[in-house]
Each structure stands twice: as structure tokens, then as C-alpha cells.
Design a protein around this motif. Structure first.
Motif, PDB file in Angstrom:
ATOM      1  N   SER A  37     -19.091  -8.618  17.107  1.00 15.47           N
ATOM      2  CA  SER A  37     -17.872  -8.956  16.387  1.00 15.47           C
ATOM      3  C   SER A  37     -16.975  -7.732  16.366  1.00 15.47           C
ATOM      4  CB  SER A  37     -18.172  -9.421  14.967  1.00 15.47           C
ATOM      5  OG  SER A  37     -18.682  -8.357  14.214  1.00 15.47           O
ATOM      6  N   THR A  38     -15.690  -7.975  16.267  1.00 12.23           N
ATOM      7  CA  THR A  38     -14.715  -6.899  16.219  1.00 12.23           C
ATOM      8  C   THR A  38     -13.840  -7.099  15.000  1.00 12.23           C
ATOM      9  OG1 THR A  38     -14.679  -6.787  18.620  1.00 12.23           O
ATOM     10  CG2 THR A  38     -12.844  -5.763  17.468  1.00 12.23           C
ATOM     11  N   LEU A  39     -13.768  -6.089  14.188  1.00 13.75           N
ATOM     12  CA  LEU A  39     -12.923  -6.137  13.009  1.00 13.75           C
ATOM     13  C   LEU A  39     -11.524  -5.709  13.423  1.00 13.75           C
ATOM     14  CD1 LEU A  39     -12.740  -6.561   9.963  1.00 13.75           C
ATOM     15  CD2 LEU A  39     -13.331  -4.163   9.679  1.00 13.75           C
ATOM     16  N   THR A  40     -10.577  -6.625  13.299  1.00  8.73           N
ATOM     17  CA  THR A  40      -9.219  -6.305  13.734  1.00  8.73           C
ATOM     18  C   THR A  40      -8.307  -5.940  12.581  1.00  8.73           C
ATOM     19  OG1 THR A  40      -8.608  -8.641  13.648  1.00  8.73           O
ATOM     20  CG2 THR A  40      -9.371  -7.779  15.757  1.00  8.73           C
ATOM     21  N   GLU A  41      -8.589  -6.448  11.385  1.00  7.11           N
ATOM     22  CA  GLU A  41      -7.718  -6.168  10.257  1.00  7.11           C
ATOM     23  C   GLU A  41      -8.481  -6.381   8.958  1.00  7.11           C
ATOM     24  OE1 GLU A  41      -3.720  -7.949   8.109  1.00  7.11           O
ATOM     25  OE2 GLU A  41      -4.292  -8.690  10.060  1.00  7.11           O
ATOM     26  N   VAL A  42      -8.267  -5.495   8.032  1.00  9.19           N
ATOM     27  CA  VAL A  42      -8.810  -5.669   6.692  1.00  9.19           C
ATOM     28  C   VAL A  42      -7.628  -5.655   5.748  1.00  9.19           C
ATOM     29  CG1 VAL A  42     -10.282  -4.732   4.892  1.00  9.19           C
ATOM     30  CG2 VAL A  42     -10.976  -4.542   7.275  1.00  9.19           C
ATOM     31  N   ALA A  43      -7.356  -6.774   5.145  1.00 11.11           N
ATOM     32  CA  ALA A  43      -6.218  -6.895   4.231  1.00 11.11           C
ATOM     33  C   ALA A  43      -6.736  -7.212   2.839  1.00 11.11           C
ATOM     34  CB  ALA A  43      -5.276  -7.995   4.702  1.00 11.11           C
ATOM     35  N   SER A  44      -6.093  -6.636   1.850  1.00  9.86           N
ATOM     36  CA  SER A  44      -6.470  -6.929   0.472  1.00  9.86           C
ATOM     37  C   SER A  44      -6.059  -8.361   0.136  1.00  9.86           C
ATOM     38  CB  SER A  44      -5.800  -5.955  -0.488  1.00  9.86           C
ATOM     39  OG  SER A  44      -4.406  -6.222  -0.556  1.00  9.86           O
ATOM     40  N   ARG A  45      -6.607  -8.878  -0.928  1.00  9.34           N
ATOM     41  CA  ARG A  45      -6.259 -10.233  -1.362  1.00  9.34           C
ATOM     42  C   ARG A  45      -4.764 -10.324  -1.622  1.00  9.34           C
ATOM     43  NH1 ARG A  45      -6.351 -13.422  -6.363  1.00  9.34           N
ATOM     44  NH2 ARG A  45      -6.952 -15.539  -5.774  1.00  9.34           N
ATOM     45  N   GLN A  46      -4.214  -9.305  -2.267  1.00 12.27           N
ATOM     46  CA  GLN A  46      -2.780  -9.281  -2.567  1.00 12.27           C
ATOM     47  C   GLN A  46      -1.952  -9.306  -1.278  1.00 12.27           C
ATOM     48  OE1 GLN A  46      -1.753  -9.495  -5.640  1.00 12.27           O
ATOM     49  NE2 GLN A  46       0.419  -9.196  -5.410  1.00 12.27           N
ATOM     50  N   GLU A  47      -2.364  -8.560  -0.267  1.00  8.69           N
ATOM     51  CA  GLU A  47      -1.640  -8.545   1.012  1.00  8.69           C
ATOM     52  C   GLU A  47      -1.694  -9.904   1.699  1.00  8.69           C
ATOM     53  OE1 GLU A  47      -2.251  -3.896   2.376  1.00  8.69           O
ATOM     54  OE2 GLU A  47      -3.874  -5.334   2.692  1.00  8.69           O
ATOM     55  N   ARG A  48      -2.854 -10.550   1.655  1.00 10.70           N
ATOM     56  CA  ARG A  48      -2.971 -11.879   2.275  1.00 10.70           C
ATOM     57  C   ARG A  48      -2.104 -12.895   1.559  1.00 10.70           C
ATOM     58  NH1 ARG A  48      -8.347 -10.404   2.042  1.00 10.70           N
ATOM     59  NH2 ARG A  48      -8.765 -11.983   0.467  1.00 10.70           N
ATOM     60  N   LEU A  49      -2.092 -12.845   0.228  1.00  4.42           N
ATOM     61  CA  LEU A  49      -1.244 -13.760  -0.537  1.00  4.42           C
ATOM     62  C   LEU A  49       0.227 -13.523  -0.223  1.00  4.42           C
ATOM     63  CD1 LEU A  49      -2.997 -13.737  -4.009  1.00  4.42           C
ATOM     64  CD2 LEU A  49      -2.805 -15.667  -2.443  1.00  4.42           C
ATOM     65  N   ALA A  50       0.628 -12.258  -0.159  1.00  2.20           N
ATOM     66  CA  ALA A  50       2.027 -11.925   0.127  1.00  2.20           C
ATOM     67  C   ALA A  50       2.440 -12.412   1.514  1.00  2.20           C
ATOM     68  CB  ALA A  50       2.234 -10.417   0.013  1.00  2.20           C
ATOM     69  N   ARG A  51       1.538 -12.307   2.465  1.00  2.00           N
ATOM     70  CA  ARG A  51       1.838 -12.749   3.824  1.00  2.00           C
ATOM     71  C   ARG A  51       1.961 -14.272   3.902  1.00  2.00           C
ATOM     72  NH1 ARG A  51      -2.817 -11.908   7.020  1.00  2.00           N
ATOM     73  NH2 ARG A  51      -2.690  -9.775   6.335  1.00  2.00           N
ATOM     74  N   ASN A  52       1.068 -14.979   3.199  1.00  2.00           N
ATOM     75  CA  ASN A  52       1.040 -16.441   3.282  1.00  2.00           C
ATOM     76  C   ASN A  52       1.962 -17.142   2.297  1.00  2.00           C
ATOM     77  OD1 ASN A  52      -0.909 -16.551   5.371  1.00  2.00           O
ATOM     78  ND2 ASN A  52      -2.477 -16.060   3.892  1.00  2.00           N
ATOM     79  N   PHE A  53       2.242 -16.490   1.159  1.00  2.00           N
ATOM     80  CA  PHE A  53       3.059 -17.088   0.114  1.00  2.00           C
ATOM     81  C   PHE A  53       4.052 -16.053  -0.415  1.00  2.00           C
ATOM     82  CE2 PHE A  53      -1.196 -18.977   0.008  1.00  2.00           C
ATOM     83  CZ  PHE A  53      -0.891 -20.296   0.296  1.00  2.00           C
ATOM     84  N   PRO A  54       4.994 -15.613   0.410  1.00  2.00           N
ATOM     85  CA  PRO A  54       5.873 -14.500   0.020  1.00  2.00           C
ATOM     86  C   PRO A  54       6.679 -14.745  -1.243  1.00  2.00           C
ATOM     87  CG  PRO A  54       6.651 -15.565   2.035  1.00  2.00           C
ATOM     88  CD  PRO A  54       5.312 -16.141   1.710  1.00  2.00           C
ATOM     89  N   ARG A  55       7.035 -15.973  -1.534  1.00  2.00           N
ATOM     90  CA  ARG A  55       7.842 -16.252  -2.720  1.00  2.00           C
ATOM     91  C   ARG A  55       7.047 -16.183  -4.013  1.00  2.00           C
ATOM     92  NH1 ARG A  55      11.079 -21.319  -0.180  1.00  2.00           N
ATOM     93  NH2 ARG A  55      12.337 -20.103   1.261  1.00  2.00           N
ATOM     94  N   LEU A  56       5.721 -16.284  -3.913  1.00  2.00           N
ATOM     95  CA  LEU A  56       4.899 -16.319  -5.112  1.00  2.00           C
ATOM     96  C   LEU A  56       4.397 -14.937  -5.536  1.00  2.00           C
ATOM     97  CD1 LEU A  56       2.697 -19.436  -4.302  1.00  2.00           C
ATOM     98  CD2 LEU A  56       4.745 -19.323  -5.720  1.00  2.00           C
ATOM     99  N   VAL A  57       4.533 -13.946  -4.665  1.00  2.00           N
ATOM    100  CA  VAL A  57       3.971 -12.631  -4.939  1.00  2.00           C
ATOM    101  C   VAL A  57       5.082 -11.625  -5.176  1.00  2.00           C
ATOM    102  CG1 VAL A  57       2.512 -10.779  -4.019  1.00  2.00           C
ATOM    103  CG2 VAL A  57       1.963 -13.170  -3.535  1.00  2.00           C
ATOM    104  N   ARG A  58       4.977 -10.945  -6.311  1.00  2.00           N
ATOM    105  CA  ARG A  58       5.941  -9.885  -6.620  1.00  2.00           C
ATOM    106  C   ARG A  58       5.498  -8.588  -5.981  1.00  2.00           C
ATOM    107  NH1 ARG A  58       6.287 -10.772 -13.051  1.00  2.00           N
ATOM    108  NH2 ARG A  58       6.730 -12.981 -12.954  1.00  2.00           N
ATOM    109  N   ARG A  59       6.438  -7.841  -5.484  1.00  2.00           N
ATOM    110  CA  ARG A  59       6.102  -6.543  -4.876  1.00  2.00           C
ATOM    111  C   ARG A  59       6.672  -5.428  -5.669  1.00  2.00           C
ATOM    112  NH1 ARG A  59       5.042  -6.759   1.301  1.00  2.00           N
ATOM    113  NH2 ARG A  59       4.303  -8.842   1.426  1.00  2.00           N
TER     114      ARG A  59
END
Length: 59
Positions: A37-59
């Protein structure tokens, strides 16, 4: 329906299966052997939420 994909060491499988059975008795589980297996990216939960639901996550 909820999906969970995970990679774990074989020695942890029995423990993981007990946990699944406690949380969701009768859950459908499939186990596949991975030779590489190859690990290509490790994103925090907050980063994944921001990427998938940008309007719901405050930065």
C-alpha cells in the motif's frame, strides 16, 4: 449506510472484529489481504470536512 475502509496489521484483526460486532452486530465485513500500500495523503478530519463541505466549515 456507513462505510469504513481501514488498513491494519493482521494481528489486530480479531480485536477489530470484536469492536465491529459490539458497535454493529451483524454488520457486513469483508477482509482482503494487501501485499503493498502507498500512503498518498494524510488529512485531518477538519481538512476533509473543509474539502468536501466548504460552506459548513469555518476557517
Amino acid at each position: 449506510m456507513r462505510l469504513l475502509f481501514t488498513i491494519l496489521k493482521r494481528r489486530k484483526l480479531k480485536q477489530a472484529m470484536k469492536l465491529v460486532e459490539q458497535i454493529s452486530p451483524g454488520a457486513f465485513v469483508t477482509v482482503e489481504e494487501v501485499s503493498h500500500s502507498t500512503l498518498t495523503e494524510v488529512a485531518s478530519r477538519q481538512e476533509r470536512l473543509a474539502r468536501n463541505f466548504p460552506r459548513l466549515v469555518r476557517r
